[in-house]
Design a protein around this motif. Structure first.
Motif, short mmCIF file in Angstrom:
data_model
loop_
_atom_site.label_atom_id
_atom_site.label_comp_id
_atom_site.label_asym_id
_atom_site.label_seq_id
_atom_site.Cartn_x
_atom_site.Cartn_y
_atom_site.Cartn_z
N ALA A 261 0.82 -1.20 0.00
CA ALA A 261 0.00 0.00 0.00
C ALA A 261 0.86 1.26 0.00
CB ALA A 261 -0.93 0.00 1.20
N ILE A 262 1.98 1.21 0.71
CA ILE A 262 2.86 2.38 0.77
C ILE A 262 3.50 2.63 -0.59
CG2 ILE A 262 5.04 3.23 1.74
CD1 ILE A 262 4.15 1.92 4.40
N ILE A 263 3.97 1.59 -1.24
CA ILE A 263 4.54 1.75 -2.58
C ILE A 263 3.50 2.31 -3.53
CG2 ILE A 263 5.45 0.52 -4.58
CD1 ILE A 263 7.53 0.85 -2.42
N ASP A 264 2.28 1.81 -3.44
CA ASP A 264 1.22 2.28 -4.32
C ASP A 264 0.92 3.77 -4.05
OD1 ASP A 264 -0.74 1.52 -6.39
OD2 ASP A 264 -2.24 1.99 -4.87
N TYR A 265 0.89 4.14 -2.78
CA TYR A 265 0.64 5.54 -2.42
C TYR A 265 1.73 6.44 -2.99
CZ TYR A 265 -0.23 9.72 0.36
OH TYR A 265 -0.48 11.02 0.74
N MET A 266 2.98 6.02 -2.83
CA MET A 266 4.09 6.85 -3.31
C MET A 266 4.11 6.95 -4.83
SD MET A 266 5.35 8.14 -0.60
CE MET A 266 6.70 9.02 -1.43
N CYS A 267 3.66 5.92 -5.50
CA CYS A 267 3.56 5.97 -6.97
C CYS A 267 2.52 6.99 -7.41
CB CYS A 267 3.24 4.59 -7.53
SG CYS A 267 4.63 3.44 -7.51
N HIS A 268 1.36 6.97 -6.77
CA HIS A 268 0.33 7.95 -7.09
C HIS A 268 0.80 9.37 -6.74
CE1 HIS A 268 -2.70 5.17 -8.44
NE2 HIS A 268 -2.63 4.46 -7.32
N GLY A 312 11.59 12.12 -18.46
CA GLY A 312 10.33 11.44 -18.72
C GLY A 312 10.03 10.26 -17.83
N ALA A 313 10.88 10.02 -16.81
CA ALA A 313 10.66 8.90 -15.89
C ALA A 313 9.34 9.07 -15.14
CB ALA A 313 11.81 8.79 -14.90
N THR A 314 8.61 7.98 -14.98
CA THR A 314 7.33 7.99 -14.28
C THR A 314 7.37 7.02 -13.10
OG1 THR A 314 6.28 6.20 -15.51
CG2 THR A 314 6.21 8.41 -16.50
N SER A 315 6.24 6.89 -12.43
CA SER A 315 6.17 5.98 -11.28
C SER A 315 6.35 4.53 -11.69
CB SER A 315 4.83 6.14 -10.56
OG SER A 315 3.76 5.76 -11.40
N ASN A 316 6.31 4.25 -12.98
CA ASN A 316 6.57 2.87 -13.44
C ASN A 316 7.96 2.41 -13.03
OD1 ASN A 316 4.07 2.45 -14.61
ND2 ASN A 316 4.71 3.23 -16.61
N VAL A 317 8.88 3.36 -12.87
CA VAL A 317 10.22 3.01 -12.41
C VAL A 317 10.15 2.44 -10.99
CG1 VAL A 317 12.49 3.94 -11.79
CG2 VAL A 317 11.35 4.72 -13.89
N ILE A 318 9.38 3.07 -10.13
CA ILE A 318 9.23 2.58 -8.76
C ILE A 318 8.56 1.20 -8.76
CG2 ILE A 318 8.15 3.00 -6.52
CD1 ILE A 318 8.29 6.00 -7.14
N ARG A 319 7.53 1.06 -9.59
CA ARG A 319 6.82 -0.23 -9.63
C ARG A 319 7.74 -1.34 -10.15
NH1 ARG A 319 1.61 0.74 -8.38
NH2 ARG A 319 0.71 2.78 -8.89
#
Length: 334
Positions: A261-268, A312-319
């Motif tokens: 949930a924390i990773i998801d929150y930080m991505c958003h 152009g990096a997005t939260s996909n990098v974190i995921r």
């Protein structure tokens, strides 16, 4: 250890750290602990007064409770900066009397103010008159060749007589000449007993301790002697240790959200920041230490440290980095 002060609820804090404890760092830390007091980086009073306030001082309500740390020695400017901070919603105004950098010394504030407790007292008094939120001080036990018994006693008496609500003490001297700021965080020996003795003198005042504390368990030991404990670099490099705080120190049994949930929150959160014109690296740099010591931590660091800085990096990098950690955990368990 009880203290007869409204400030007594602030039993644990994450230290103010220049270039580190910005709004993105605080957002991450808040996902692991609901109750800890979080600090801004040190903000020079002139910057708070004349700078871009949203950029320099802005924060989200979700980060609360957040304290504003100010740097300076001019009582009138500090009072004005404190008023601005209170109006923006900070729950505390803290004065830096501990930073030993050359830039801070040239401005006659930070740790060099240990030599002039009367100036610190004037600043505290002016800020107390300007705001209704707590006004606190963060200091060292002394500087250079000062006798730490005399220096810390003089500083504490001055600030408490002026109405300070709390004194956070980094349990090391600062050497203003001959040591870099980094060396000043490591080389001067720690003297926790000196801070304990100060607390014995000020039974009814809040005394918090900082410096070299590596774990929440160590922090709990200090709470047998002082009112609050503050961790800095240890938490920054291993943010997940904050997951222990609410239960161990505040007695809350619920604990933080799951790491998923924390990773998801930080991505958003990152997506919103990028949509507003920011870069993923502004957020990802604070997340590099998240899986400290866990399977896949090296791959996590590699992905964030390289790909998050790309245009152009997005939260996909974190995921993608998190998927690598999950895969490593599965392989280890197999």
């Amino acid at each position: 250890m009880p203290v007869s002060s409204a400030y007594g609820a602030n039993r644990f804090a994450v230290a103010p750290m220049i270039d580190w404890t910005d709004r993105h760092c605080r957002t991450l830390h808040r996902q692991f602990t609901r109750y800890s007091l979080l600090y801004t980086e040190m903000i020079v009073a002139d910057a708070a007064i004349h700078g871009d306030r949203e950029r320099i001082l802005g924060f989200a309500n979700e980060e609360q409770p957040v304290a504003l740390q100010l740097g300076g020695s001019d009582a009138a400017k500090l009072a004005e900066a404190a008023r601005i901070g209170e109006a923006m919603g900070y729950v505390e105004i803290n004065l830096n009397v501990g930073c030993p950098s050359d830039r801070v010394q040239s401005g006659t504030f930070g740790a060099c103010l240990m030599k002039t407790p009367e100036i610190v007292a004037q600043a505290v008094l002016a800020m107390k008159r300007a705001v209704d939120v707590p006004v606190t001080v963060k200091c060292r036990i002394g500087v250079d060749d000062q006798d730490t018994e005399i220096a810390l006693n003089n500083l504490a008496k001055a600030v408490f007589d002026a109405g300070a609500d709390a004194l956070w003490v980094h349990a090391r001297k600062a050497w203003l000449k001959g040591l870099s700021p980094k060396e000043n965080r490591d080389i001067p020996p720690l003297d926790y007993d000196r801070v304990y003795r100060l607390k014995q003198q000020y039974v009814n005042q809040f005394i918090g301790i900082n410096g070299g504390i590596q774990t929440i368990s160590e922090g709990l030991q200090h709470l047998n002697h002082v009112d609050g404990v503050m961790l800095g670099r240890a938490v920054y490099h291993n943010p997940m240790m904050l997951a222990e705080v609410d239960t161990a120190i505040y007695g809350n049994e619920n604990g933080p959200a799951s790491i998923d949930a924390i990773i998801d929150y930080m991505c958003h959160y990152a997506d919103r920041h990028i949509a507003a014109g920011g870069r993923l690296s502004h957020i990802a740099r604070h997340m590099v230490g998240l899986f400290h010591g866990a399977a896949g931590a090296r791959r996590w660091r590699q992905i964030l440290s390289t790909e998050a800085n790309q245009t152009g990096a997005t939260s996909n990098v974190i995921r993608r980095a998190y998927a690598a950690v999950q895969n490593a955990a599965i392989e280890k368990a197999a």
